[in-house]
Each structure stands twice: as C-alpha cells, then as structure tokens.
Scaffold this motif. Structure first.
Motif, PDB file in Angstrom:
ATOM      1  N   GLU A  97      -4.479  16.335   5.263  1.00 49.89           N
ATOM      2  CA  GLU A  97      -4.054  14.986   5.228  1.00 49.89           C
ATOM      3  C   GLU A  97      -2.564  15.087   5.911  1.00 49.89           C
ATOM      4  O   GLU A  97      -1.973  16.209   6.107  1.00 49.89           O
ATOM      5  N   ALA A  98      -2.272  13.837   6.314  1.00 48.85           N
ATOM      6  CA  ALA A  98      -0.706  13.952   6.786  1.00 48.85           C
ATOM      7  C   ALA A  98       0.092  13.958   5.610  1.00 48.85           C
ATOM      8  O   ALA A  98       0.097  13.121   4.611  1.00 48.85           O
ATOM      9  N   ILE A  99       1.170  14.796   5.782  1.00 49.61           N
ATOM     10  CA  ILE A  99       2.064  15.182   4.631  1.00 49.61           C
ATOM     11  C   ILE A  99       3.564  14.496   4.988  1.00 49.61           C
ATOM     12  O   ILE A  99       4.054  14.690   6.116  1.00 49.61           O
ATOM     13  N   ASP A 100       4.246  13.894   4.081  1.00 51.51           N
ATOM     14  CA  ASP A 100       5.524  13.518   4.074  1.00 51.51           C
ATOM     15  C   ASP A 100       6.606  14.695   4.349  1.00 51.51           C
ATOM     16  O   ASP A 100       6.889  14.999   2.908  1.00 51.51           O
ATOM     17  N   CYS A 101       6.661  15.269   5.168  1.00 54.88           N
ATOM     18  CA  CYS A 101       7.510  16.689   5.209  1.00 54.88           C
ATOM     19  C   CYS A 101       8.914  16.410   4.317  1.00 54.88           C
ATOM     20  O   CYS A 101       9.383  17.453   3.847  1.00 54.88           O
ATOM     21  N   GLU A 102       9.392  15.179   4.511  1.00 51.23           N
ATOM     22  CA  GLU A 102      10.863  15.194   3.965  1.00 51.23           C
ATOM     23  C   GLU A 102      10.992  15.341   2.345  1.00 51.23           C
ATOM     24  O   GLU A 102      12.003  15.533   1.797  1.00 51.23           O
ATOM     25  N   SER A 103       9.689  14.808   1.869  1.00 51.11           N
ATOM     26  CA  SER A 103       9.974  14.864   0.256  1.00 51.11           C
ATOM     27  C   SER A 103       9.254  15.909  -0.335  1.00 51.11           C
ATOM     28  O   SER A 103       8.406  15.707  -1.496  1.00 51.11           O
ATOM     29  N   LEU A 117       3.218  18.069  -2.448  1.00 56.36           N
ATOM     30  CA  LEU A 117       3.141  17.607  -0.957  1.00 56.36           C
ATOM     31  C   LEU A 117       2.740  16.047  -0.896  1.00 56.36           C
ATOM     32  O   LEU A 117       1.611  15.608  -1.011  1.00 56.36           O
ATOM     33  N   PRO A 118       3.819  15.138  -0.875  1.00 53.44           N
ATOM     34  CA  PRO A 118       3.450  13.573  -0.925  1.00 53.44           C
ATOM     35  C   PRO A 118       2.877  13.327   0.328  1.00 53.44           C
ATOM     36  O   PRO A 118       3.184  13.955   1.558  1.00 53.44           O
ATOM     37  N   LYS A 119       1.723  12.588   0.416  1.00 53.00           N
ATOM     38  CA  LYS A 119       1.037  12.244   1.547  1.00 53.00           C
ATOM     39  C   LYS A 119       1.888  10.996   2.308  1.00 53.00           C
ATOM     40  O   LYS A 119       2.616  10.482   1.628  1.00 53.00           O
ATOM     41  N   ALA A 120       1.778  11.246   3.607  1.00 47.37           N
ATOM     42  CA  ALA A 120       2.244  10.246   4.259  1.00 47.37           C
ATOM     43  C   ALA A 120       1.928   8.988   4.135  1.00 47.37           C
ATOM     44  O   ALA A 120       0.591   8.783   3.679  1.00 47.37           O
ATOM     45  N   GLU A 121       2.476   7.837   4.163  1.00 52.36           N
ATOM     46  CA  GLU A 121       2.304   6.454   3.919  1.00 52.36           C
ATOM     47  C   GLU A 121       0.826   6.108   4.477  1.00 52.36           C
ATOM     48  O   GLU A 121      -0.026   5.857   3.705  1.00 52.36           O
ATOM     49  N   ARG A 122       0.792   6.550   5.686  1.00 51.42           N
ATOM     50  CA  ARG A 122      -0.575   5.991   6.332  1.00 51.42           C
ATOM     51  C   ARG A 122      -2.073   6.829   5.748  1.00 51.42           C
ATOM     52  O   ARG A 122      -3.032   6.343   5.948  1.00 51.42           O
ATOM     53  N   ALA A 123      -1.244   7.932   5.058  1.00 50.07           N
ATOM     54  CA  ALA A 123      -2.882   8.794   4.834  1.00 50.07           C
ATOM     55  C   ALA A 123      -3.240   8.365   3.267  1.00 50.07           C
ATOM     56  O   ALA A 123      -3.933   8.907   2.915  1.00 50.07           O
ATOM     57  N   ARG A 124      -2.284   7.721   2.615  1.00 50.39           N
ATOM     58  CA  ARG A 124      -2.488   7.386   1.214  1.00 50.39           C
ATOM     59  C   ARG A 124      -3.722   6.487   1.063  1.00 50.39           C
ATOM     60  O   ARG A 124      -4.278   5.612   2.071  1.00 50.39           O
ATOM     61  N   ALA A 125      -4.593   6.819   0.278  1.00 50.48           N
ATOM     62  CA  ALA A 125      -5.817   6.300  -0.085  1.00 50.48           C
ATOM     63  C   ALA A 125      -5.679   5.042  -0.339  1.00 50.48           C
ATOM     64  O   ALA A 125      -4.793   4.296  -1.119  1.00 50.48           O
ATOM     65  N   ARG A 126      -6.470   4.007   0.234  1.00 49.66           N
ATOM     66  CA  ARG A 126      -6.803   2.662   0.109  1.00 49.66           C
ATOM     67  C   ARG A 126      -7.978   2.308  -0.812  1.00 49.66           C
ATOM     68  O   ARG A 126      -8.813   2.887  -0.314  1.00 49.66           O
ATOM     69  N   ARG A 127      -7.720   1.796  -1.749  1.00 44.33           N
ATOM     70  CA  ARG A 127      -8.952   1.388  -2.596  1.00 44.33           C
ATOM     71  C   ARG A 127      -9.570   0.299  -2.140  1.00 44.33           C
ATOM     72  O   ARG A 127      -9.054  -0.869  -1.678  1.00 44.33           O
ATOM     73  N   ILE A 128     -10.866   0.396  -1.742  1.00 40.61           N
ATOM     74  CA  ILE A 128     -11.646  -0.661  -1.138  1.00 40.61           C
ATOM     75  C   ILE A 128     -12.567  -1.030  -2.072  1.00 40.61           C
ATOM     76  O   ILE A 128     -13.428  -0.536  -2.750  1.00 40.61           O
ATOM     77  N   THR A 129     -12.513  -2.605  -2.449  1.00 41.01           N
ATOM     78  CA  THR A 129     -13.293  -3.101  -3.556  1.00 41.01           C
ATOM     79  C   THR A 129     -14.633  -3.553  -2.885  1.00 41.01           C
ATOM     80  O   THR A 129     -14.527  -4.142  -1.867  1.00 41.01           O
ATOM     81  N   VAL A 130     -15.796  -2.853  -3.456  1.00 43.13           N
ATOM     82  CA  VAL A 130     -16.950  -3.513  -2.767  1.00 43.13           C
ATOM     83  C   VAL A 130     -17.513  -4.497  -3.596  1.00 43.13           C
ATOM     84  O   VAL A 130     -17.729  -4.554  -4.889  1.00 43.13           O
ATOM     85  N   GLN A 131     -17.697  -5.872  -2.849  1.00 49.63           N
ATOM     86  CA  GLN A 131     -18.043  -6.828  -3.688  1.00 49.63           C
ATOM     87  C   GLN A 131     -19.581  -6.866  -3.825  1.00 49.63           C
ATOM     88  O   GLN A 131     -20.343  -6.800  -2.887  1.00 49.63           O
ATOM     89  N   ALA A 132     -20.072  -7.021  -4.933  1.00 51.82           N
ATOM     90  CA  ALA A 132     -21.463  -7.431  -5.212  1.00 51.82           C
ATOM     91  C   ALA A 132     -21.882  -8.802  -4.441  1.00 51.82           C
ATOM     92  O   ALA A 132     -21.196  -9.752  -4.941  1.00 51.82           O
TER      93      ALA A 132
END
Lengths: 133, 141
Positions: A97-103, A117-132
């Motif tokens: 994972e990309a890590i935000d080294c500063e924090s 180890l906080p994830k860098a903003e771009r690496a954070r999981a985005r929840r994708i809703t699957v629509q039925a």
C-alpha cells in the motif's frame, strides 16, 4: 472456555542481515499485521527493546524495523542454564500500500512495537456499491 | 591504528549460543515446547532468572519462590481491534503460560524480587547465606 496454553516457537535467528554494520545476533520478531480502511497496523514482539533503542525506517515501499537490547542488562551475569539467545530484532517488509510517511506513528510498550501506517489518500479503499438490476 | 568496535553483548551471545546448542541442538529450547523459555544466570550473591514475555500485563504475572524452585505463571491477552480489519499476518500468540525452574543451589526466598521491564520478566533471588561466595580477608602483620 479457558484460554489455551501458549505454544512455544523457537526464536528465529537471522543468519544474514542486509546492511549490517553492528556485530551481534539478531532475531526475527513475531508480528501481527492488519489492515483497516484507513491504515495498516503492525505489532511486533521485541522483548528487551526500550523506546530509545528502536529504529523504524520506510524507504519507498521497504519498511524496516530494528531494535537493540541493552548490554548493561546482562552485566555481571554468568549463564547457568540457557533456553533462548539474546540479541536485537530486525525485520523488513515490502508494503503493498502507499503510505503517508509523514503521519506514521510508532510506540513501544512492554516490548511490543505498535506501528500505525496511515494509507496515502489515493490508496484508501473506496467502497463501490454494486447495484442490483 | 584501527579501532575495533566490540559489542559487550557479543561475548555473552557467543556463550549463550554455545550453551543453547549443547543443551538442545540449534533449534533451542522452544523445540521442546516450553513457553516462555527462560535463562538462568549466576550473579555472585544472587541468581537471576529472565524470561521474555512481551505485551503481558505485569499485574497478571504471579511469581513464587520456594526452596530451590522459582515458578511463575500468567496470561498473555491482546485487545482485539474494535473495527473491521483484515489480517495479513498473525504470528503472535496469546494464552496462558507457566514455568517451574529448579535452581542449582539454596535460595533465600524471602528476599526475592521480580521486575517487568520492556517485556522481560527478571526475577532475582539471593543465594542462601551459607552458599554465597565469601571473600576472606588476608591479614598481614
């Protein structure tokens, strides 16, 4: 239910450590690593290592942890019966994972290193809703 | 002139390694299934027993010294993360532990003391008076 007994595992001695400048024995610390939505958490057993003798280093995706024990804890002691070796701890991980080294936050208490180890903003999981349909 | 850096731990490490190998083979004591492994040292006037117990609440460790035996027991428990997590590695173990260690000498158990620091339990038990090394002064006229 009563808790089970801890199963003994031998300390893993490291035969060849990269970039070692200091002499002496090093061991692989046992670790737990878990991932939450916003961070990776690493817990490492490093008994005998105090807060002032630990190094955490992140270079690119290579995370290295190193802890040293205090020789003065063993001054004047003549071994009579030995069941484990004494030395520092060293281990390296490649982070996926990309890590935000500063924090990055590190804390050691009771010989357990806790690394957040906080994830860098771009690496954070985005929840994708699957629509039925 | 070259300066040689010598780690004071090195000599002890070599001695520990040598004793480990002669007693258990290179796998060490844990191969025999005991947790935690302990080291026993002679410190002149006292015996020093050390065990690596990282992340244990010292209030949950019970130490007993009796005759020629030092024993301790306790439990290692972790707080589980209170959120959704996925484990990548899980190598650290929790559970109960108990060790009984016979010391090769008589103990003054009433003055034994124990401390827990940086995840290492250290028990110090003075030797019984009659077995302590005594320094004899030489008188000269």
């Amino acid at each position: 239910m009563s808790p089970s007994d801890i199963e003994a595992r031998p300390k893993q001695k490291i035969e060849r450590r990269e970039e070692s400048t200091r002499p002496g024995a090093y061991f692989h610390p046992a670790v737990d690593i878990f991932e939450a939505a916003d961070e990776l958490v690493l817990l490492a057993d490093m008994p005998g290592v105090s807060p002032d003798s630990i190094d955490v280093n992140l270079e690119g995706d290579q995370l290295t942890i190193e802890g040293r024990v205090k020789p003065e804890d063993y001054e004047g002691l003549k071994p009579l019966h030995v069941e484990y070796g004494v030395g520092g701890f060293w281990r390296r991980f490649t982070l996926g994972e990309a890590i935000d080294c500063e924090s990055i936050k590190a804390q050691i208490k009771g010989g357990v290193l806790a690394l957040h180890l906080p994830k860098a903003e771009r690496a954070r999981a985005r929840r994708i809703t699957v629509q039925a349909s | 002139m070259a300066i040689t850096y010598r780690d004071p731990l090195e000599q002890l490490q070599r001695e520990l390694d040598r004793m480990l190998e002669s007693a258990f083979g290179s796998a060490g004591a844990s191969a025999a299934g005991v947790y935690p492994p302990v080291n026993v040292f002679d410190a002149g006037e006292e015996y020093v027993i050390k065990a690596e117990l990282p992340g244990v609440d010292p209030g949950k460790i019970e130490v007993n010294v009796e005759n020629e035996t030092v024993s301790f027991r306790g439990e290692r428990t972790f707080d589980e993360p209170n959120r959704d997590v996925a484990y990548h590695r899980r190598e650290r173990e929790q559970g109960q532990f108990r060790r009984v260690v016979r010391i090769p000498g008589r103990l003054a158990s009433e003055t034994a003391r124990a401390e827990y620091r940086d995840g290492v339990l250290t028990i110090r038990v003075p030797k019984a008076k009659e077995t302590r090394p005594r320094r004899v002064e030489i008188k000269a006229d």
